[in-house]
Design a protein around this motif. Structure first.
Motif, PDB file in Angstrom:
ATOM      1  N   ARG A  30       0.835  -1.209   0.000  1.00 17.16           N
ATOM      2  CA  ARG A  30       0.000   0.000   0.000  1.00 17.16           C
ATOM      3  C   ARG A  30       0.867   1.254   0.000  1.00 17.16           C
ATOM      4  O   ARG A  30       0.529   2.238  -0.674  1.00 17.16           O
ATOM      5  N   ASP A  31       1.972   1.255   0.748  1.00 18.81           N
ATOM      6  CA  ASP A  31       2.864   2.415   0.742  1.00 18.81           C
ATOM      7  C   ASP A  31       3.375   2.699  -0.666  1.00 18.81           C
ATOM      8  O   ASP A  31       3.481   3.854  -1.098  1.00 18.81           O
ATOM      9  N   ILE A  32       3.709   1.630  -1.396  1.00 22.09           N
ATOM     10  CA  ILE A  32       4.189   1.800  -2.774  1.00 22.09           C
ATOM     11  C   ILE A  32       3.076   2.379  -3.645  1.00 22.09           C
ATOM     12  O   ILE A  32       3.318   3.277  -4.470  1.00 22.09           O
ATOM     13  N   ALA A  33       1.856   1.877  -3.480  1.00 25.75           N
ATOM     14  CA  ALA A  33       0.732   2.405  -4.257  1.00 25.75           C
ATOM     15  C   ALA A  33       0.536   3.885  -3.986  1.00 25.75           C
ATOM     16  O   ALA A  33       0.373   4.689  -4.918  1.00 25.75           O
ATOM     17  N   HIS A  34       0.556   4.286  -2.722  1.00 23.71           N
ATOM     18  CA  HIS A  34       0.368   5.691  -2.370  1.00 23.71           C
ATOM     19  C   HIS A  34       1.506   6.550  -2.911  1.00 23.71           C
ATOM     20  O   HIS A  34       1.280   7.693  -3.331  1.00 23.71           O
ATOM     21  N   ALA A  35       2.730   6.023  -2.906  1.00 18.37           N
ATOM     22  CA  ALA A  35       3.863   6.781  -3.425  1.00 18.37           C
ATOM     23  C   ALA A  35       3.727   7.046  -4.921  1.00 18.37           C
ATOM     24  O   ALA A  35       4.317   7.990  -5.446  1.00 18.37           O
ATOM     25  N   HIS A  36       2.931   6.225  -5.610  1.00 20.49           N
ATOM     26  CA  HIS A  36       2.689   6.405  -7.046  1.00 20.49           C
ATOM     27  C   HIS A  36       1.351   7.101  -7.301  1.00 20.49           C
ATOM     28  O   HIS A  36       0.794   7.009  -8.394  1.00 20.49           O
ATOM     29  N   ILE A  37       0.836   7.788  -6.315  1.00 19.85           N
ATOM     30  CA  ILE A  37      -0.443   8.509  -6.427  1.00 19.85           C
ATOM     31  C   ILE A  37      -1.553   7.546  -6.795  1.00 19.85           C
ATOM     32  O   ILE A  37      -2.464   7.848  -7.575  1.00 19.85           O
ATOM     33  N   GLY A  38      -1.470   6.346  -6.238  1.00 19.35           N
ATOM     34  CA  GLY A  38      -2.476   5.330  -6.507  1.00 19.35           C
ATOM     35  C   GLY A  38      -3.133   4.846  -5.235  1.00 19.35           C
ATOM     36  O   GLY A  38      -2.989   5.448  -4.172  1.00 19.35           O
ATOM     37  N   SER A  39      -3.859   3.750  -5.333  1.00 18.28           N
ATOM     38  CA  SER A  39      -4.553   3.192  -4.173  1.00 18.28           C
ATOM     39  C   SER A  39      -4.489   1.670  -4.243  1.00 18.28           C
ATOM     40  O   SER A  39      -4.314   1.074  -5.315  1.00 18.28           O
ATOM     41  N   LEU A  40      -4.639   1.046  -3.082  1.00 20.23           N
ATOM     42  CA  LEU A  40      -4.682  -0.405  -2.996  1.00 20.23           C
ATOM     43  C   LEU A  40      -5.682  -0.775  -1.906  1.00 20.23           C
ATOM     44  O   LEU A  40      -5.572  -0.297  -0.772  1.00 20.23           O
ATOM     45  N   HIS A  41      -6.653  -1.592  -2.255  1.00 15.99           N
ATOM     46  CA  HIS A  41      -7.628  -2.021  -1.255  1.00 15.99           C
ATOM     47  C   HIS A  41      -7.989  -3.482  -1.481  1.00 15.99           C
ATOM     48  O   HIS A  41      -7.692  -4.058  -2.535  1.00 15.99           O
ATOM     49  N   ALA A  42      -8.624  -4.078  -0.477  1.00 14.04           N
ATOM     50  CA  ALA A  42      -9.047  -5.473  -0.544  1.00 14.04           C
ATOM     51  C   ALA A  42     -10.561  -5.543  -0.617  1.00 14.04           C
ATOM     52  O   ALA A  42     -11.270  -4.707  -0.050  1.00 14.04           O
ATOM     53  N   GLU A  43     -11.048  -6.548  -1.321  1.00 10.99           N
ATOM     54  CA  GLU A  43     -12.479  -6.791  -1.409  1.00 10.99           C
ATOM     55  C   GLU A  43     -12.710  -8.284  -1.574  1.00 10.99           C
ATOM     56  O   GLU A  43     -11.754  -9.072  -1.669  1.00 10.99           O
ATOM     57  N   GLU A  44     -13.964  -8.697  -1.603  1.00  6.27           N
ATOM     58  CA  GLU A  44     -14.283 -10.119  -1.780  1.00  6.27           C
ATOM     59  C   GLU A  44     -14.286 -10.461  -3.260  1.00  6.27           C
ATOM     60  O   GLU A  44     -14.788  -9.682  -4.089  1.00  6.27           O
ATOM     61  N   SER A  45     -13.735 -11.620  -3.606  1.00  9.18           N
ATOM     62  CA  SER A  45     -13.739 -12.057  -4.997  1.00  9.18           C
ATOM     63  C   SER A  45     -14.989 -12.868  -5.303  1.00  9.18           C
ATOM     64  O   SER A  45     -15.739 -13.247  -4.392  1.00  9.18           O
ATOM     65  N   GLU A  46     -15.201 -13.145  -6.567  1.00 13.56           N
ATOM     66  CA  GLU A  46     -16.369 -13.929  -6.969  1.00 13.56           C
ATOM     67  C   GLU A  46     -16.300 -15.347  -6.421  1.00 13.56           C
ATOM     68  O   GLU A  46     -17.329 -16.021  -6.284  1.00 13.56           O
ATOM     69  N   THR A  47     -15.094 -15.810  -6.112  1.00 19.12           N
ATOM     70  CA  THR A  47     -14.919 -17.161  -5.583  1.00 19.12           C
ATOM     71  C   THR A  47     -15.091 -17.208  -4.070  1.00 19.12           C
ATOM     72  O   THR A  47     -15.032 -18.280  -3.471  1.00 19.12           O
ATOM     73  N   GLY A  48     -15.275 -16.046  -3.445  1.00 24.01           N
ATOM     74  CA  GLY A  48     -15.372 -15.983  -1.991  1.00 24.01           C
ATOM     75  C   GLY A  48     -14.050 -15.715  -1.316  1.00 24.01           C
ATOM     76  O   GLY A  48     -13.995 -15.496  -0.102  1.00 24.01           O
ATOM     77  N   GLY A  49     -12.971 -15.730  -2.083  1.00 24.37           N
ATOM     78  CA  GLY A  49     -11.656 -15.426  -1.541  1.00 24.37           C
ATOM     79  C   GLY A  49     -11.417 -13.929  -1.510  1.00 24.37           C
ATOM     80  O   GLY A  49     -12.360 -13.134  -1.434  1.00 24.37           O
ATOM     81  N   ALA A  50     -10.148 -13.550  -1.569  1.00 26.28           N
ATOM     82  CA  ALA A  50      -9.788 -12.137  -1.511  1.00 26.28           C
ATOM     83  C   ALA A  50      -9.375 -11.634  -2.892  1.00 26.28           C
ATOM     84  O   ALA A  50      -8.797 -12.368  -3.698  1.00 26.28           O
ATOM     85  N   ARG A  51      -9.698 -10.380  -3.149  1.00 28.09           N
ATOM     86  CA  ARG A  51      -9.222  -9.695  -4.350  1.00 28.09           C
ATOM     87  C   ARG A  51      -8.584  -8.385  -3.917  1.00 28.09           C
ATOM     88  O   ARG A  51      -9.199  -7.580  -3.218  1.00 28.09           O
ATOM     89  N   PHE A  52      -7.328  -8.195  -4.334  1.00 28.88           N
ATOM     90  CA  PHE A  52      -6.622  -6.952  -4.045  1.00 28.88           C
ATOM     91  C   PHE A  52      -6.591  -6.122  -5.323  1.00 28.88           C
ATOM     92  O   PHE A  52      -6.193  -6.622  -6.388  1.00 28.88           O
ATOM     93  N   VAL A  53      -7.022  -4.876  -5.208  1.00 28.86           N
ATOM     94  CA  VAL A  53      -7.201  -4.012  -6.371  1.00 28.86           C
ATOM     95  C   VAL A  53      -6.247  -2.829  -6.277  1.00 28.86           C
ATOM     96  O   VAL A  53      -6.334  -2.006  -5.362  1.00 28.86           O
ATOM     97  N   LEU A  54      -5.337  -2.754  -7.248  1.00 28.49           N
ATOM     98  CA  LEU A  54      -4.399  -1.639  -7.363  1.00 28.49           C
ATOM     99  C   LEU A  54      -4.862  -0.712  -8.482  1.00 28.49           C
ATOM    100  O   LEU A  54      -5.130  -1.165  -9.595  1.00 28.49           O
ATOM    101  N   ARG A  55      -4.959   0.583  -8.176  1.00 27.86           N
ATOM    102  CA  ARG A  55      -5.310   1.587  -9.182  1.00 27.86           C
ATOM    103  C   ARG A  55      -4.187   2.611  -9.268  1.00 27.86           C
ATOM    104  O   ARG A  55      -3.767   3.165  -8.243  1.00 27.86           O
ATOM    105  N   LEU A  56      -3.699   2.835 -10.496  1.00 31.84           N
ATOM    106  CA  LEU A  56      -2.631   3.799 -10.742  1.00 31.84           C
ATOM    107  C   LEU A  56      -3.035   4.697 -11.908  1.00 31.84           C
ATOM    108  O   LEU A  56      -3.680   4.231 -12.862  1.00 31.84           O
ATOM    109  N   PRO A  57      -2.660   5.971 -11.875  1.00 35.37           N
ATOM    110  CA  PRO A  57      -2.955   6.849 -13.013  1.00 35.37           C
ATOM    111  C   PRO A  57      -2.291   6.328 -14.276  1.00 35.37           C
ATOM    112  O   PRO A  57      -1.134   5.891 -14.246  1.00 35.37           O
ATOM    113  N   LEU A  58      -3.032   6.348 -15.379  1.00 36.78           N
ATOM    114  CA  LEU A  58      -2.444   5.964 -16.650  1.00 36.78           C
ATOM    115  C   LEU A  58      -1.344   6.943 -17.032  1.00 36.78           C
ATOM    116  O   LEU A  58      -1.375   8.121 -16.662  1.00 36.78           O
ATOM    117  N   ALA A  59      -0.354   6.458 -17.771  1.00 35.67           N
ATOM    118  CA  ALA A  59       0.776   7.296 -18.172  1.00 35.67           C
ATOM    119  C   ALA A  59       0.277   8.448 -19.027  1.00 35.67           C
ATOM    120  O   ALA A  59      -0.547   8.278 -19.927  1.00 35.67           O
TER     121      ALA A  59
END
Length: 240
Positions: A191-220
């Motif tokens: 998450r620190d790396i994501a924030h350093a790139h002006i992005g975000s990282l969060h966790a949510e539930e996946s369709e399988t019931g497991g975990a999904r981690f979602v990284l969002r970064l600004p496009l170049a």
């Protein structure tokens, strides 16, 4: 400044506690062996000692990463194709579960490659630890952001814990059961790396019931400023 100092002091205290705990475990095992050599299984002792050493090494490595991110010199981002980076990272790994890839080509971001590679490594390590039969990485876009997701089919993370797992040295019961050598720093670093790139990282539930981690970064786009530390604002791969 006072809050920042308190955070750093608490982190130093937590780090010291984790290191001392690992050292204490190793010391106890060795002292028991010295006191009762005839009752000690040498192979078992070496195995447990190496496990403790591996945990110490992992903690020290992650602490050095954090220190370098927070105090290191500014790093100049480059244009990075996320799909290519994912394929390269998967090709270097040897994991127990093959990774299914769903990658859109040409999704580029301004990023420090070694940092994003570390973020991806930490997410993959976490997914491999918890997955039963499925680990999947997707790369795509959403408006003006690149989106990278890492999904597993494990037990998942309760909604009430999805922010806490990004706190340093946090290890949930499932993580402790599955991996005794984990540091509780991998997701915090990611998450620190994501924030350093002006992005975000969060966790949510996946369709399988497991975990999904979602990284969002600004496009170049236009040239980005230097990325510094934690500034605030194959196994086989299966393409499908």
């Amino acid at each position: 400044m006072k809050r920042e100092l308190e955070v750093k002091q608490r982190f130093a205290s937590d780090a010291s506690h984790e290191l001392r705990t690992a050292v204490a475990g190793l010391r106890t095992e060795l002292e028991e062996a010295r006191l009762h050599p005839d009752e000690t299984d040498l192979g078992d002792l070496i195995g447990r000692a190496l496990s403790d050493v591996a945990r110490l090494d992992a903690i020290i490595t992650d602490l050095l990463v954090l220190a370098g991110m927070e105090a290191g010199p500014p790093l100049r981002p480059q244009r990075v194709d996320l799909a290519e980076m994912v394929r390269d990272e998967i090709a270097r790994r040897t994991d127990r579960i093959d990774v299914r890839l769903r990658l859109n080509a040409g999704v580029t971001v301004q990023a420090v490659p070694i940092r994003i590679s570390r973020l991806l490594t930490n997410l993959l390590d976490n997914a491999q630890r918890h997955a039963r039969r499925l680990v999947e990485v997707q790369v795509g876009t959403d408006d003006d952001h690149a989106v990278l997701t890492v999904t597993d089919d494990g037990e998942g993370v309760a909604e009430s814990e999805r922010e806490r797992i990004f706190q340093r040295f946090t290890r949930l019961t499932a993580a402790r059961r599955l991996d005794h050598t984990g540091t509780g720093l991998g997701l915090a670093i990611a998450r620190d790396i994501a924030h350093a790139h002006i992005g975000s990282l969060h966790a949510e539930e996946s369709e399988t019931g497991g975990a999904r981690f979602v990284l969002r970064l600004p496009l170049a786009g236009a040239a980005a400023p230097a990325v510094r530390g934690t500034e605030r604002p194959l196994h086989r791969a299966m393409d499908s």
